[in-house]
Design a protein around this motif. Sequence first.
Motif, PDB file in Angstrom:
ATOM      1  N   GLU C 146       0.836  -1.218   0.000  1.00 36.31           N
ATOM      2  CA  GLU C 146       0.000   0.000   0.000  1.00 36.31           C
ATOM      3  C   GLU C 146       0.859   1.250   0.000  1.00 36.31           C
ATOM      4  OE1 GLU C 146      -2.869   0.081   3.164  1.00 36.31           O
ATOM      5  OE2 GLU C 146      -3.519   2.130   2.699  1.00 36.31           O
ATOM      6  N   ILE C 148       0.410   5.169   0.845  1.00 33.76           N
ATOM      7  CA  ILE C 148      -0.523   6.097   1.504  1.00 33.76           C
ATOM      8  C   ILE C 148      -0.123   7.530   1.167  1.00 33.76           C
ATOM      9  CG2 ILE C 148      -1.442   6.860   3.733  1.00 33.76           C
ATOM     10  CD1 ILE C 148      -0.422   4.131   4.855  1.00 33.76           C
ATOM     11  N   SER C 180      -3.890   4.760  -1.223  1.00 32.90           N
ATOM     12  CA  SER C 180      -4.919   5.304  -0.329  1.00 32.90           C
ATOM     13  C   SER C 180      -4.590   6.724   0.086  1.00 32.90           C
ATOM     14  CB  SER C 180      -5.037   4.432   0.925  1.00 32.90           C
ATOM     15  OG  SER C 180      -3.849   4.503   1.680  1.00 32.90           O
ATOM     16  N   ASN C 181      -5.617   7.425   0.532  1.00 32.34           N
ATOM     17  CA  ASN C 181      -5.440   8.762   1.107  1.00 32.34           C
ATOM     18  C   ASN C 181      -5.821   8.708   2.577  1.00 32.34           C
ATOM     19  OD1 ASN C 181      -4.973  10.997  -1.103  1.00 32.34           O
ATOM     20  ND2 ASN C 181      -6.367   9.469  -2.009  1.00 32.34           N
ATOM     21  N   LEU C 182      -5.268   9.625   3.363  1.00 34.00           N
ATOM     22  CA  LEU C 182      -5.666   9.710   4.766  1.00 34.00           C
ATOM     23  C   LEU C 182      -7.172   9.946   4.834  1.00 34.00           C
ATOM     24  CD1 LEU C 182      -2.871  11.737   6.574  1.00 34.00           C
ATOM     25  CD2 LEU C 182      -3.232   9.260   6.466  1.00 34.00           C
ATOM     26  N   GLY C 183      -7.819   9.346   5.820  1.00 36.45           N
ATOM     27  CA  GLY C 183      -9.263   9.459   5.967  1.00 36.45           C
ATOM     28  C   GLY C 183      -9.690  10.870   6.310  1.00 36.45           C
TER      29      GLY C 183
END
Lengths: 208, 208, 208, 208
Positions: C146, C148, C180-183
């Motif tokens: 992953e 990020i 993914s990106n930070l939530g």
Amino acid sequence: MDSINNLIKHFNDFPGIGPRQAKRFVYYLLTRDNAGLRELSSLIAKLKQSVDVCEECFRFFPRGAKKTELCSVCADPGRNRSLLMIVPRDTDLETIEKSDTYRGTYFVLGGSIPILEKNPEERVRLEPLLTYLKKRVAAKNPELREVILAMNFNPEGENTAETLVEILQPVITAANIKISNLGRGLSTGTEIEYTDSETLKNALKNRQ
Amino acid sequence: MDSINNLIKHFNDFPGIGPRQAKRFVYYLLTRDNAGLRELSSLIAKLKQSVDVCEECFRFFPRGAKKTELCSVCADPGRNRSLLMIVPRDTDLETIEKSDTYRGTYFVLGGSIPILEKNPEERVRLEPLLTYLKKRVAAKNPELREVILAMNFNPEGENTAETLVEILQPVITAANIKISNLGRGLSTGTEIEYTDSETLKNALKNRQ
Amino acid sequence: MDSINNLIKHFNDFPGIGPRQAKRFVYYLLTRDNAGLRELSSLIAKLKQSVDVCEECFRFFPRGAKKTELCSVCADPGRNRSLLMIVPRDTDLETIEKSDTYRGTYFVLGGSIPILEKNPEERVRLEPLLTYLKKRVAAKNPELREVILAMNFNPEGENTAETLVEILQPVITAANIKISNLGRGLSTGTEIEYTDSETLKNALKNRQ
Amino acid sequence: MDSINNLIKHFNDFPGIGPRQAKRFVYYLLTRDNAGLRELSSLIAKLKQSVDVCEECFRFFPRGAKKTELCSVCADPGRNRSLLMIVPRDTDLETIEKSDTYRGTYFVLGGSIPILEKNPEERVRLEPLLTYLKKRVAAKNPELREVILAMNFNPEGENTAETLVEILQPVITAANIKISNLGRGLSTGTEIEYTDSETLKNALKNRQ
């Protein structure tokens, strides 16, 4: 407009209150019990009947058991009646009283005069001031010797002071009364490095 | 300590800079090219050689092509040498010069004297001030007539002014020189309602 | 320009420093002793020699007794090498390390990409990122699973994330790596009443 | 207490209003004409009669020409009745409606539950919530599938959410309804470098 939004609009007109806080006021009132709302409503409805305006200085003060013409300052024989300080508003008078630095009398102008205002007499109590000043001059109990203009140090305050000087000049001159402004210079906490030129100029001119 | 953290510690000592910003400075420098870093490094190393201290007022000023003893103010024959203003720091002198309200001469004290300081002469230039004052009194070109204390309006500034008065008194009195402080009162933008008692007292005392 | 003003200009370029504070820095340095100035000058001159750039994540770190290629995170066998977080700057990496919430590895991009920037590869380390990503994919120690994107939640951060997705997509897809990106949602201290629509939308979408 | 000071005390109880501003409100009202004061007084006295409370969500809403039981949201057949969002106050509901991100239904709790509060049911509408929830479960028009807790992200909000989960659990579980909280993470404008650990932890956990 429905009555909630009408009430919000009223609160929005309160000094320093925007639409969001006006709405919070209404929600807050909705959490109050009926007795509380009735009391608040009644106090507002009767506000003017529960308040007297001093016949001399035009300050608002709570009406006591029996109607009185004069506020506590104007009725106080211990005040120095040779001095008359003109202040913009009731709140200014209160700040000065709290500072415990002045023992003379007051006149509450009821506001300041914006620059370019064409009808200053509709904004502030110019006519009543002139009438009162003449009365004080005539009374000589004791002689009025100085009128102090305690205006805010901003363009509107400057403009108000200039207008007052113009209007009061004839009476002042005839009665040989001094007219003065609050002194200017460094105020508490001022650091030289961060002081504006205008204040430095005043501080230098008024050095002692 | 490694050299990065040593550099952070140095920047942390800069006025108004905390550890987080000190670290940002270092990261910023790491993005600069080598030429830029070398120049900055060299300017800091040679800072004192590139600066002269005025022999009269102790102000710092850039060294010109040839060494001069006096700063531009002290060397200016157009300044009014009957006035001497004592300021805490170079930055105060600059603020006053920028305000274009004063045409006399200066002395830079080098700081203020904290309350309860036991050795004020190690904090600020008391000895050099006394020496310079005597020289000015003796010189009579023209006669020195007034020493103006331009201190910050806070407890440290008050304390400094009091110490200066004590120390300068003998010379001042003997030479019949006036000693004055910057005037106090309302500063630009002040509204009466929000003014502290101390400032109101001064504004009232210094009304005119 | 004389050297004092040149130094002021240098300090003025420091992040968050305006001309007034830059000048105060110079006056502050003038009060330092020569040893202190020499040390500061020397630390700045040797800054880059005293710092290494990590060969993997491009983070700056203090050079130790002997030169090392990897920073403490990249050299730590305890870190989870199936995760790679891309951060804008060293300071972001430090904030995340301090929060003690992440045990994977990093890549420091060196900044963000402004909207409409035509040459993003001159602004941030796009080429080195791609090279490093390919190396990590090839290494399989363990498999990278992953990437990020830990970008700031503002237009420049959004733009950077979009550019990164575009550039990394081919490698990511080929190697079956998740990106993914930070939530997004409510952050600590958020009150619903004062929350912007964008954040509410994210908070609602990401409810759990 | 005289009626002016009584009125000041009332305004002082308004949310966000201190004694000084309360006094300014009174002085402001003294400048209003009698008609304005009578209208304001009357709006406050009749406030509760001019407002209905929604029988479903307990939201306040202006009473129309004829009394209605439901607010505009609860009466709207277009809202998604499989979702029920519990909000602390009317103002939170309004913020969410304005954000245009949610098309389900609401329940206004009437506040939050402070930590260590012994009688939460006297603070907020726990009993009415439970009654309403059971009614919605029974109604199946359509089936209620999710209850969203939209609490503030602070200790009081957390405490409220925990209390709600405890109280609602039996009904929720029996009816196989999902219970969710608003998502947490970076909110608009957040920069990584300045983000607190709690938010980073949430942002990382909720990355996607």
